[in-house]
Design an enzyme around this catalytic site. Sequence first.
Site, PDB file in Angstrom:
ATOM      1  N   LYS A  12      26.154  21.880  18.065  1.00  0.00           N
ATOM      2  CA  LYS A  12      25.407  22.901  18.620  1.00  0.00           C
ATOM      3  C   LYS A  12      25.657  23.645  19.581  1.00  0.00           C
ATOM      4  O   LYS A  12      25.767  25.401  19.725  1.00  0.00           O
ATOM      5  CB  LYS A  12      24.125  22.722  18.379  1.00  0.00           C
ATOM      6  CG  LYS A  12      23.814  22.555  16.974  1.00  0.00           C
ATOM      7  CD  LYS A  12      22.118  22.658  16.973  1.00  0.00           C
ATOM      8  CE  LYS A  12      21.697  23.188  15.451  1.00  0.00           C
ATOM      9  NZ  LYS A  12      20.219  22.819  14.951  1.00  0.00           N
ATOM     10  N   LYS A  47      27.589  22.285   5.450  1.00  0.00           N
ATOM     11  CA  LYS A  47      26.484  21.663   4.924  1.00  0.00           C
ATOM     12  C   LYS A  47      25.313  22.880   5.034  1.00  0.00           C
ATOM     13  O   LYS A  47      25.899  24.251   5.264  1.00  0.00           O
ATOM     14  CB  LYS A  47      25.864  21.147   6.092  1.00  0.00           C
ATOM     15  CG  LYS A  47      24.144  20.818   5.490  1.00  0.00           C
ATOM     16  CD  LYS A  47      24.003  19.571   6.985  1.00  0.00           C
ATOM     17  CE  LYS A  47      22.996  20.116   8.015  1.00  0.00           C
ATOM     18  NZ  LYS A  47      22.022  20.883   7.620  1.00  0.00           N
ATOM     19  N   LYS A  77      19.974  26.469   6.601  1.00  0.00           N
ATOM     20  CA  LYS A  77      19.032  27.455   6.988  1.00  0.00           C
ATOM     21  C   LYS A  77      19.055  28.103   8.171  1.00  0.00           C
ATOM     22  O   LYS A  77      18.434  29.693   7.549  1.00  0.00           O
ATOM     23  CB  LYS A  77      17.502  26.671   6.921  1.00  0.00           C
ATOM     24  CG  LYS A  77      16.564  26.256   8.118  1.00  0.00           C
ATOM     25  CD  LYS A  77      15.682  25.323   8.421  1.00  0.00           C
ATOM     26  CE  LYS A  77      15.129  24.365   8.987  1.00  0.00           C
ATOM     27  NZ  LYS A  77      15.777  24.747  10.481  1.00  0.00           N
TER      28      LYS A  77
HETATM   29  P1  ATP Z   1      19.454  24.267  11.521  1.00  0.00           P
HETATM   30  O1  ATP Z   1      20.578  24.433  11.665  1.00  0.00           O
HETATM   31  O2  ATP Z   1      18.343  24.825  11.990  1.00  0.00           O
HETATM   32  O3  ATP Z   1      18.593  23.234  12.100  1.00  0.00           O
HETATM   33  P2  ATP Z   1      19.232  22.397   8.682  1.00  0.00           P
HETATM   34  O4  ATP Z   1      18.973  23.550   7.372  1.00  0.00           O
HETATM   35  O5  ATP Z   1      20.317  22.083   9.140  1.00  0.00           O
HETATM   36  O6  ATP Z   1      18.896  23.407   9.213  1.00  0.00           O
HETATM   37  P3  ATP Z   1      17.194  21.264   9.713  1.00  0.00           P
HETATM   38  O7  ATP Z   1      16.255  21.361  10.025  1.00  0.00           O
HETATM   39  O8  ATP Z   1      18.106  20.377  10.553  1.00  0.00           O
HETATM   40  O9  ATP Z   1      17.841  22.119   8.676  1.00  0.00           O
HETATM   41  O10 ATP Z   1      16.734  19.774   8.452  1.00  0.00           O
HETATM   42  C1  ATP Z   1      15.387  19.648   7.886  1.00  0.00           C
HETATM   43  C2  ATP Z   1      15.550  18.445   6.946  1.00  0.00           C
HETATM   44  O11 ATP Z   1      16.617  19.371   5.240  1.00  0.00           O
HETATM   45  C3  ATP Z   1      16.269  16.879   7.060  1.00  0.00           C
HETATM   46  O12 ATP Z   1      15.968  15.852   6.614  1.00  0.00           O
HETATM   47  C4  ATP Z   1      17.377  17.638   7.078  1.00  0.00           C
HETATM   48  O13 ATP Z   1      18.457  16.412   6.555  1.00  0.00           O
HETATM   49  C5  ATP Z   1      17.126  17.864   5.653  1.00  0.00           C
HETATM   50  N1  ATP Z   1      18.222  18.868   5.941  1.00  0.00           N
HETATM   51  C6  ATP Z   1      19.126  19.886   5.840  1.00  0.00           C
HETATM   52  N2  ATP Z   1      19.989  20.557   5.196  1.00  0.00           N
HETATM   53  C7  ATP Z   1      20.317  20.266   3.920  1.00  0.00           C
HETATM   54  C8  ATP Z   1      20.835  20.210   3.100  1.00  0.00           C
HETATM   55  N3  ATP Z   1      22.241  20.946   3.120  1.00  0.00           N
HETATM   56  N4  ATP Z   1      21.263  19.430   2.330  1.00  0.00           N
HETATM   57  C9  ATP Z   1      20.120  18.025   1.740  1.00  0.00           C
HETATM   58  N5  ATP Z   1      18.630  18.333   3.460  1.00  0.00           N
HETATM   59  C10 ATP Z   1      19.603  18.946   3.687  1.00  0.00           C
END
Ligand code: ATP
Length: 338
Positions: free
Chosen positions: A116, A198, A201
């Site tokens: 990050k 990955k 979002k």
């Molecule tokens: P950001 O980049 O905004 O932090 P993110 O998509 O990585 O977003 P998180 O808020 O970090 O989302 O994750 C929320 C939940 O969803 C966590 O349990 C995380 O591990 C799960 N998660 C996020 N992205 C994935 C993915 N691509 N596949 C499976 N689980 C996911």
Amino acid sequence: MKINNKKILLSGVAPTGNLTIGNYIGALKNWSQMQAHYDCLFIVVDMHSITVRQDPSTLRERSISFAAQYLASGIDPEQSIIFIQSNVPAHAELAWILNCFTNVGELNRMTQFKDKARKYSSNVNAGLYVYPVLMAADILLYQANIVPIGDDQRQHLELTRNIASRFNNLYGKVFQIPEAYISRAGARIMSLLNPERKMDKSDLNSNNYIALLDEPSVVLKKIRQAVTDSGREIKANKTKLGISNLLTIYSCLSGIPIAKLEEQFKDENYAGFKKELAELIIETLRPIQNRYKKLIGDKEYILTILKQGAEKASERAERTLKEVRERIGFVPLITKIQ
Ligand code: ATP
Ligand code: LTN
């Protein structure tokens, strides 16, 4: 502090970007299935979001929208506690205390911070650095036994366990040592155009993910555009990340093992497989989107649920915090000094 002898389960998502099918498969879907078996707390962790600049009105709207998407995905407020992190100030208080029991060496090893810091290089703030400590506070406040997380959060949970053990060793058993719960299939759904990364979002390119609220025509378009590999076989393979990822999504949403899908689609080409996958996603999202539309039209109802959730959460958090304050030597608010 187990209630009805059920173990305590806690998880959260930060309200940034758009909830994706990765979040659904990796988090929300499992949460709603686990509700009956655990005493659950699900948090919209808005205090984590501000480690990256947010527009205030967007953050407020999005926090409520995420809560509505939790509910629409099957979180039942009668069974589970659902709330917004900043509504329970105990998180900030415990995070400060735990900062004083965390070594900078430990934080320097956090790979998400390094990623990050690279991504948001113009705003590498101290909050981003101590983000894992706030996450530890979220978990330890509620004496959680089980924490469902994606693969990427493994290191943060390990840190939480270390902080809790360190504190317990110094002051006696105050915190439950939590266990990570990482579902094997679908722990890591990959980006549609960039399957070595990955699905995220907050990705600036929305074609990399399917949002939970994407319209059917958008789902169809994004899946059609998704990167597949050279060749034409519908087979999961370590060197064919694109098709492997699409098979994983199909498998997680249908419950059909990948080996069976390979058999089922052995005479199909990529385009045919993608069409079926898009239909499966659309059908999975349809009831969630219908429930979401109803909920978001009744903000009063959502706010009532969140208020009740915050009250229940505060009561539990306060119990832990009181113990922590006492053990570390803070003066109680109401005391008889003789
Ligand atoms: P950001 O980049 O905004 O932090 P993110 O998509 O990585 O977003 P998180 O808020 O970090 O989302 O994750 C929320 C939940 O969803 C966590 O349990 C995380 O591990 C799960 N998660 C996020 N992205 C994935 C993915 N691509 N596949 C499976 N689980 C996911
Ligand atoms: N850092 C987590 C979100 C998160 C979380 C939590 C998950 C914040 N607090 C407590 C589980 C339990 C992430 O997934 N990015």
